[in-house]
Design a protein around this motif. Sequence first.
Motif, PDB file in Angstrom:
ATOM      1  N   PHE A   1       2.086  -3.808  -9.435  1.00 61.78           N
ATOM      2  CA  PHE A   1       0.773  -3.996  -8.829  1.00 61.78           C
ATOM      3  C   PHE A   1       0.915  -4.112  -7.333  1.00 61.78           C
ATOM      4  N   VAL A   2      -0.197  -3.849  -6.648  1.00 62.05           N
ATOM      5  CA  VAL A   2      -0.261  -3.982  -5.190  1.00 62.05           C
ATOM      6  C   VAL A   2      -1.606  -4.595  -4.829  1.00 62.05           C
ATOM      7  N   ILE A   3      -1.637  -5.163  -3.619  1.00 63.22           N
ATOM      8  CA  ILE A   3      -2.898  -5.634  -3.042  1.00 63.22           C
ATOM      9  C   ILE A   3      -3.093  -4.881  -1.742  1.00 63.22           C
ATOM     10  N   SER A   4      -4.281  -4.275  -1.593  1.00 64.57           N
ATOM     11  CA  SER A   4      -4.543  -3.487  -0.382  1.00 64.57           C
ATOM     12  C   SER A   4      -5.897  -3.876   0.192  1.00 64.57           C
ATOM     13  N   ARG A   5      -6.062  -3.578   1.523  1.00 65.66           N
ATOM     14  CA  ARG A   5      -7.374  -3.799   2.138  1.00 65.66           C
ATOM     15  C   ARG A   5      -8.352  -2.776   1.590  1.00 65.66           C
ATOM     16  N   ALA A   6      -9.587  -3.232   1.378  1.00 72.31           N
ATOM     17  CA  ALA A   6     -10.621  -2.330   0.883  1.00 72.31           C
ATOM     18  C   ALA A   6     -11.017  -1.314   1.949  1.00 72.31           C
ATOM     19  N   ALA A   7     -10.909  -1.688   3.209  1.00 72.05           N
ATOM     20  CA  ALA A   7     -11.401  -0.824   4.282  1.00 72.05           C
ATOM     21  C   ALA A   7     -10.557   0.416   4.450  1.00 72.05           C
ATOM     22  N   ASP A   8      -9.212   0.291   4.522  1.00 69.21           N
ATOM     23  CA  ASP A   8      -8.366   1.459   4.793  1.00 69.21           C
ATOM     24  C   ASP A   8      -7.287   1.708   3.760  1.00 69.21           C
ATOM     25  N   GLY A   9      -7.177   0.847   2.718  1.00 75.83           N
ATOM     26  CA  GLY A   9      -6.188   1.052   1.656  1.00 75.83           C
ATOM     27  C   GLY A   9      -4.802   0.618   2.022  1.00 75.83           C
ATOM     28  N   ALA A  10      -4.599  -0.024   3.197  1.00 71.65           N
ATOM     29  CA  ALA A  10      -3.267  -0.444   3.598  1.00 71.65           C
ATOM     30  C   ALA A  10      -2.767  -1.563   2.703  1.00 71.65           C
ATOM     31  N   LEU A  11      -1.497  -1.467   2.277  1.00 73.43           N
ATOM     32  CA  LEU A  11      -0.934  -2.436   1.353  1.00 73.43           C
ATOM     33  C   LEU A  11      -0.642  -3.751   2.062  1.00 73.43           C
ATOM     34  N   LEU A  12      -1.059  -4.852   1.433  1.00 69.07           N
ATOM     35  CA  LEU A  12      -0.797  -6.181   1.933  1.00 69.07           C
ATOM     36  C   LEU A  12       0.323  -6.855   1.158  1.00 69.07           C
ATOM     37  N   ASP A  13       0.495  -6.439  -0.094  1.00 72.90           N
ATOM     38  CA  ASP A  13       1.555  -7.028  -0.906  1.00 72.90           C
ATOM     39  C   ASP A  13       1.854  -6.078  -2.070  1.00 72.90           C
ATOM     40  N   ALA A  14       3.032  -6.215  -2.661  1.00 70.09           N
ATOM     41  CA  ALA A  14       3.437  -5.398  -3.811  1.00 70.09           C
ATOM     42  C   ALA A  14       4.506  -6.144  -4.581  1.00 70.09           C
ATOM     43  N   ASN A  15       4.551  -6.011  -5.868  1.00 65.90           N
ATOM     44  CA  ASN A  15       5.593  -6.678  -6.667  1.00 65.90           C
ATOM     45  C   ASN A  15       6.829  -5.796  -6.773  1.00 65.90           C
ATOM     46  N   ASP A  16       7.889  -6.342  -7.333  1.00 67.30           N
ATOM     47  CA  ASP A  16       9.167  -5.643  -7.393  1.00 67.30           C
ATOM     48  C   ASP A  16       9.082  -4.362  -8.218  1.00 67.30           C
ATOM     49  N   ALA A  17       8.244  -4.370  -9.270  1.00 69.32           N
ATOM     50  CA  ALA A  17       8.142  -3.179 -10.114  1.00 69.32           C
ATOM     51  C   ALA A  17       7.598  -2.001  -9.308  1.00 69.32           C
ATOM     52  N   PHE A  18       6.632  -2.274  -8.385  1.00 73.96           N
ATOM     53  CA  PHE A  18       6.100  -1.200  -7.552  1.00 73.96           C
ATOM     54  C   PHE A  18       7.135  -0.736  -6.537  1.00 73.96           C
ATOM     55  N   LEU A  19       7.870  -1.685  -6.014  1.00 73.43           N
ATOM     56  CA  LEU A  19       8.908  -1.322  -5.051  1.00 73.43           C
ATOM     57  C   LEU A  19       9.968  -0.436  -5.711  1.00 73.43           C
TER      58      LEU A  19
END
Length: 414
Positions: free
Chosen positions: A1-19
């Motif tokens: 999973f990841v967390i991104s800003r709604a405005a531009d989609g830039a990632l704010l956080d990601a878990n190890d599985a996504f990495l």
Amino acid sequence: FVISRAADGALLDANDAFLDLVGHGREQVLGRTLVDLGVFSNPGDRARMLEAMRAAGRVSELEIGFRTHDGADRLAALSIEPIDVGGEPCLFKILRDVTERRRAAETLQRTADQLRVITDTLPMLIASVDRDHRYLWNNAAYEAWFGQPRDSLAGIHMRDVLGAAAYVGIGPGVERPLAGLTVHFETRLDYARGGSREVSVTYVPMRTGGAIGGFVVFVEDVTQRKRTTESLERALRDLEAADRQKNEFLATLAHELRNPLAPIRYAVQLLRPDAGPEALAQARAAIDRQSRHMARLLDDLLDVSRITRNVVDLRRDVLDLRVAVRLAVDTLRPKLQFTEHRLELSQPDDPVWVFADPTRLAQIVDNVLENAVKYTNPGGRIAVHVAADGGAAVLRVRDSGVGIEPAMLDKVFD
């Protein structure tokens, strides 16, 4: 999973599985978008994601293609939920790898499609039903049998499709597969919308995870097969009867052909050089009569149609029974000279008229007298009596021999 800003989609956080998926460290992915990271292997999937967000404000289990860092194409179920992070609108995105699930589903679907093609080509009814006797699946033969679309029976009770009478007919069998038994039987069922049919029915228990969830139904219309089998059985019985009749007929004729030979042999013995005119005439008459008798029997033997029908041909005429009996007795007398039997003939003065076949009548008298001689010891007595009694002609033969077993009396003239 990841967390991104709604405005531009830039990632704010990601878990190890996504990495692990993208093959980068956390500091390399933060601030970048899924597009920048090359997650979408199909450009159209991003458009579908944006359309779903515009329409519903969220995304649930949207299947998209993605590419791993080593270039492998996979399939993921993407879900997106709006969240608030420190007062800033963000999106929480979950990618779940469903590649193997999809492959299994596609394999299962191919198998189901193949199974459907196979079962739809068979003329028999094939279906699966649950423990409550409701259809789960059925093949195309149901449409041909009952005029109902094949996909319209799911959830319908067997009784409502087959009809009450047919459902009662299969009643003893439908509970046994639910107990784990395979059932097979043949019966006639009166279907509500399928007519009356002779059917071969098989029920096979359907197990899921060790539990029996219902059973599979196989029903074959064997009406024509039954009719063919019954027709063949009738034909076989007819052939056996015809063969039996032929054997009986030939056995009877073989027996009858032996009877004229004895009088002929005895008559030949009378044809001695010193025989008188009366003995010669008697011998010639016996030989002539018995040879004609044999010719008649041979005609019967050669008449194939009567052999197959097990009947003899009667050529009836009006004749005096006394004459027929006297000729049979005269034919027998030469034999009595050698056996020393005493033969007494008693006949009325008036004719005893009968409407009969002379040859067949001679056979009867000859047979009875020959048996009287055969089963009476030398020197025994044979009495022949002819009479008319109440409109019937009567012939009685009595001898001092062993007689006939009482149990055979009802069958002796068969």
